[in-house]
Design an enzyme around this catalytic site. Structure first.
Site, PDB file in Angstrom:
ATOM      1  N   GLU A  32     -16.853  77.225   9.273  1.00 39.39           N
ATOM      2  CA  GLU A  32     -17.572  77.884  10.368  1.00 39.39           C
ATOM      3  C   GLU A  32     -18.343  79.121   9.943  1.00 39.39           C
ATOM      4  O   GLU A  32     -19.336  79.486  10.576  1.00 39.39           O
ATOM      5  CB  GLU A  32     -16.613  78.234  11.514  1.00 39.39           C
ATOM      6  CG  GLU A  32     -15.632  79.353  11.186  1.00 39.39           C
ATOM      7  CD  GLU A  32     -14.790  79.748  12.406  1.00 39.39           C
ATOM      8  OE1 GLU A  32     -14.183  78.866  13.023  1.00 39.39           O
ATOM      9  OE2 GLU A  32     -14.761  80.959  12.720  1.00 39.39           O
ATOM     10  N   ARG A  71      -7.319  78.442  13.477  1.00 38.53           N
ATOM     11  CA  ARG A  71      -8.210  78.664  12.335  1.00 38.53           C
ATOM     12  C   ARG A  71      -8.612  77.305  11.766  1.00 38.53           C
ATOM     13  O   ARG A  71      -7.770  76.405  11.636  1.00 38.53           O
ATOM     14  CB  ARG A  71      -7.529  79.491  11.235  1.00 38.53           C
ATOM     15  CG  ARG A  71      -7.446  80.982  11.517  1.00 38.53           C
ATOM     16  CD  ARG A  71      -8.818  81.677  11.548  1.00 38.53           C
ATOM     17  NE  ARG A  71      -8.718  83.086  11.867  1.00 38.53           N
ATOM     18  CZ  ARG A  71      -8.834  83.599  13.099  1.00 38.53           C
ATOM     19  NH1 ARG A  71      -9.069  82.825  14.128  1.00 38.53           N
ATOM     20  NH2 ARG A  71      -8.756  84.905  13.280  1.00 38.53           N
ATOM     21  N   HIS A 130     -15.986  79.220  18.282  1.00 38.93           N
ATOM     22  CA  HIS A 130     -15.027  80.323  18.159  1.00 38.93           C
ATOM     23  C   HIS A 130     -15.190  81.306  19.313  1.00 38.93           C
ATOM     24  O   HIS A 130     -15.433  82.505  19.110  1.00 38.93           O
ATOM     25  CB  HIS A 130     -15.204  81.031  16.804  1.00 38.93           C
ATOM     26  CG  HIS A 130     -13.940  81.701  16.342  1.00 38.93           C
ATOM     27  ND1 HIS A 130     -13.498  81.640  15.042  1.00 38.93           N
ATOM     28  CD2 HIS A 130     -13.020  82.444  16.999  1.00 38.93           C
ATOM     29  CE1 HIS A 130     -12.373  82.317  14.933  1.00 38.93           C
ATOM     30  NE2 HIS A 130     -12.067  82.815  16.107  1.00 38.93           N
TER      31      HIS A 130
HETATM   32  P1  NAI Z   1       1.115  85.661  16.697  1.00 40.83           P
HETATM   33  O1  NAI Z   1       1.282  86.390  15.410  1.00 40.83           O
HETATM   34  O2  NAI Z   1       1.555  86.309  17.966  1.00 40.83           O
HETATM   35  O3  NAI Z   1       1.857  84.240  16.615  1.00 40.83           O
HETATM   36  C1  NAI Z   1       1.732  83.364  15.538  1.00 40.83           C
HETATM   37  C2  NAI Z   1       2.981  82.513  15.518  1.00 40.83           C
HETATM   38  O4  NAI Z   1       2.804  81.486  14.538  1.00 40.83           O
HETATM   39  C3  NAI Z   1       4.255  83.293  15.111  1.00 40.83           C
HETATM   40  O5  NAI Z   1       5.277  83.067  16.076  1.00 40.83           O
HETATM   41  C4  NAI Z   1       4.612  82.734  13.749  1.00 40.83           C
HETATM   42  O6  NAI Z   1       6.011  82.706  13.515  1.00 40.83           O
HETATM   43  C5  NAI Z   1       4.048  81.323  13.856  1.00 40.83           C
HETATM   44  N1  NAI Z   1       3.807  80.664  12.587  1.00 40.83           N
HETATM   45  C6  NAI Z   1       3.471  81.205  11.387  1.00 40.83           C
HETATM   46  N2  NAI Z   1       3.322  80.227  10.475  1.00 40.83           N
HETATM   47  C7  NAI Z   1       3.580  79.059  11.096  1.00 40.83           C
HETATM   48  C8  NAI Z   1       3.578  77.706  10.689  1.00 40.83           C
HETATM   49  N3  NAI Z   1       3.289  77.354   9.419  1.00 40.83           N
HETATM   50  N4  NAI Z   1       3.881  76.759  11.588  1.00 40.83           N
HETATM   51  C9  NAI Z   1       4.184  77.085  12.863  1.00 40.83           C
HETATM   52  N5  NAI Z   1       4.177  78.352  13.327  1.00 40.83           N
HETATM   53  C10 NAI Z   1       3.886  79.331  12.449  1.00 40.83           C
HETATM   54  O7  NAI Z   1      -0.430  85.277  16.767  1.00 40.83           O
HETATM   55  P2  NAI Z   1      -1.278  84.904  18.052  1.00 40.83           P
HETATM   56  O8  NAI Z   1      -1.848  86.140  18.659  1.00 40.83           O
HETATM   57  O9  NAI Z   1      -0.507  83.985  18.905  1.00 40.83           O
HETATM   58  O10 NAI Z   1      -2.510  84.125  17.376  1.00 40.83           O
HETATM   59  C11 NAI Z   1      -2.319  82.886  16.745  1.00 40.83           C
HETATM   60  C12 NAI Z   1      -3.577  82.547  15.976  1.00 40.83           C
HETATM   61  O11 NAI Z   1      -4.653  82.296  16.901  1.00 40.83           O
HETATM   62  C13 NAI Z   1      -4.122  83.676  15.080  1.00 40.83           C
HETATM   63  O12 NAI Z   1      -3.485  83.706  13.842  1.00 40.83           O
HETATM   64  C14 NAI Z   1      -5.569  83.323  14.956  1.00 40.83           C
HETATM   65  O13 NAI Z   1      -5.733  82.487  13.820  1.00 40.83           O
HETATM   66  C15 NAI Z   1      -5.870  82.511  16.232  1.00 40.83           C
HETATM   67  N6  NAI Z   1      -6.777  83.205  17.138  1.00 40.83           N
HETATM   68  C16 NAI Z   1      -7.896  82.554  17.549  1.00 40.83           C
HETATM   69  C17 NAI Z   1      -8.779  83.158  18.424  1.00 40.83           C
HETATM   70  C18 NAI Z   1      -9.996  82.454  18.926  1.00 40.83           C
HETATM   71  O14 NAI Z   1     -10.916  83.096  19.443  1.00 40.83           O
HETATM   72  N7  NAI Z   1     -10.073  81.124  18.843  1.00 40.83           N
HETATM   73  C19 NAI Z   1      -8.566  84.538  18.875  1.00 40.83           C
HETATM   74  C20 NAI Z   1      -7.315  85.110  18.438  1.00 40.83           C
HETATM   75  C21 NAI Z   1      -6.476  84.465  17.573  1.00 40.83           C
END
Ligand code: NAI
Length: 333
Positions: free
Chosen positions: A263, A234, A295
């Protein structure tokens, strides 16, 4: 059930109409973003379907409630665009798509790393001009390099699996460590250790109030000179102004962004006939070692198919069972 879509693109219509053959909902598409100003367009809908740059603040949610909307279905994983507390107070329930094809974003992350690392974005243009010189295109091997992952959820883990295949040393920071990451040979360390040791740092954590501008001037100063920074998570995680200063000084050697702080004003639109009004985005685009994509990490056939299926089944679960495994609880905020 009528579902009002906002920020809908032609590909949303294609994938959702196909998935809806199994559900039979009444889908209505608007390309307008969702905000307090446009919430009235949801009149008659029980649910709205929103995307990453819609603004579901308290005013918007209140206006949706006035229209009789009960459910918000996010067709994305992140939910930082929703005021969950206001939604809970208004009794509006919010569902999302937590785990569609994490490989889509992980593979895009690798595409960005490999493009910057071997300068293929510049080579592509050069060769088209019949310039076959290699000066300026010198890369480095990924093999043996240390990669720091911030966040080892689904996408971070999928990225780690690919990087392991390249022979990288894997470090990570995550408040909730995963045994799967350690099983890949990765080690959990502090953020400071990530900054001090990583040749490449890739962000895979959600944006929250606590980690806004996690990558600020102090964090960048603690990184290895010439570090490669990759953000497919993000935009608000990176302080753009600090990144620009660090690019100018060489402290950041490579920057890949699939997301950008501002964005919502630009991404998912064709603005090629307009003057770019964002000076920071304009400046970023002048650096040869910066790669920006709009994105598109999620944008694969497989991911869009899953997003449509899961979004509609989330709403079916809410309407038929009164509960859904993908409902976002307020404590997650
Ligand atoms: P997820 O929920 O499976 O994993 C997120 C991880 O981040 C969790 O293990 C959590 O404990 C950890 N976390 C939370 N706060 C943290 C911090 N301050 N420092 C370090 N780790 C922390 O989510 P997923 O599916 O892996 O997605 C991650 C992010 O990717 C989403 O939140 C979204 O913002 C982004 N995303 C981007 C996309 C794109 O098209 N560029 C598409 C899908 C998601």
């Amino acid at each position: 059930m009528k579902i009002q879509f906002y920020s809908a693109q032609s590909y949303d219509r294609t994938f959702f109409d196909k998935a809806n053959q199994h559900f039979g909902f009444a889908l209505s598409y608007l390309d307008t973003p969702l905000s307090a100003k446009t919430a009235s367009l949801a009149a008659g809908a029980q649910a709205v379907c929103a995307f990453v740059n819609d603004t579901l603040d308290e005013a918007c949610l209140y206006a949706l409630k006035q229209q009789g909307v009960m459910w918000v279905a996010l067709r994305c994983a992140g939910f930082n665009q929703v005021d969950l507390e206001a939604a809970a107070e208004l009794g509006i329930r919010v569902v999302r798509v937590p785990g569609y094809s994490p490989e889509a974003v992980a593979e895009h992350t690798l595409a960005l790393i490999l493009t910057l690392n071997r300068h293929t974005h510049r080579a592509y243009n050069r060769v088209r001009e019949s310039n076959f010189q290699l000066n300026g295109l010198l890369g480095f091997n990924l093999h043996g390099k240390t990669v720091g992952l911030i966040g080892t959820g689904q996408i971070g883990l999928a990225t780690a699996r690919i990087l392991r295949g390249f022979g990288c040393h894997l470090l990570a920071f995550d408040p909730y460590p995963s045994a799967d990451f350690e099983a890949l040979g990765g080690s959990y360390v502090t953020l400071d250790e990530i900054y001090a040791q990583s040749d490449i740092i890739s962000l895979h954590c959600p944006l929250s109030l606590e980690n806004h501008h996690l990558i600020n001037g102090a964090a960048i100063a603690a990184m290895k000179p010439g570090v490669m920074l990759v953000n497919t998570s993000r935009g608000g995680l990176v302080d753009t102004r600090s990144a620009i200063l660090a690019l100018k000084s060489g402290q950041i050697g490579y920057l890949a962004l699939d997301v950008y702080e501002q964005e919502s004003e630009f991404f998912f639109r064709d603005l090629s006939d307009e003057i770019m009004s964002d000076d920071d985005l304009s400046r970023l685009m002048t650096f040869p070692n910066v790669l920006i994509t709009g994105h598109q990490g999620f944008f694969t056939e497989e991911a869009l198919t899953q997003i449509a299926e899961i979004t509609l089944s989330n709403l079916q679960a809410l309407s038929e069972q009164g509960e859904c495994v993908n409902e976002i609880n307020r404590h997650l905020d």
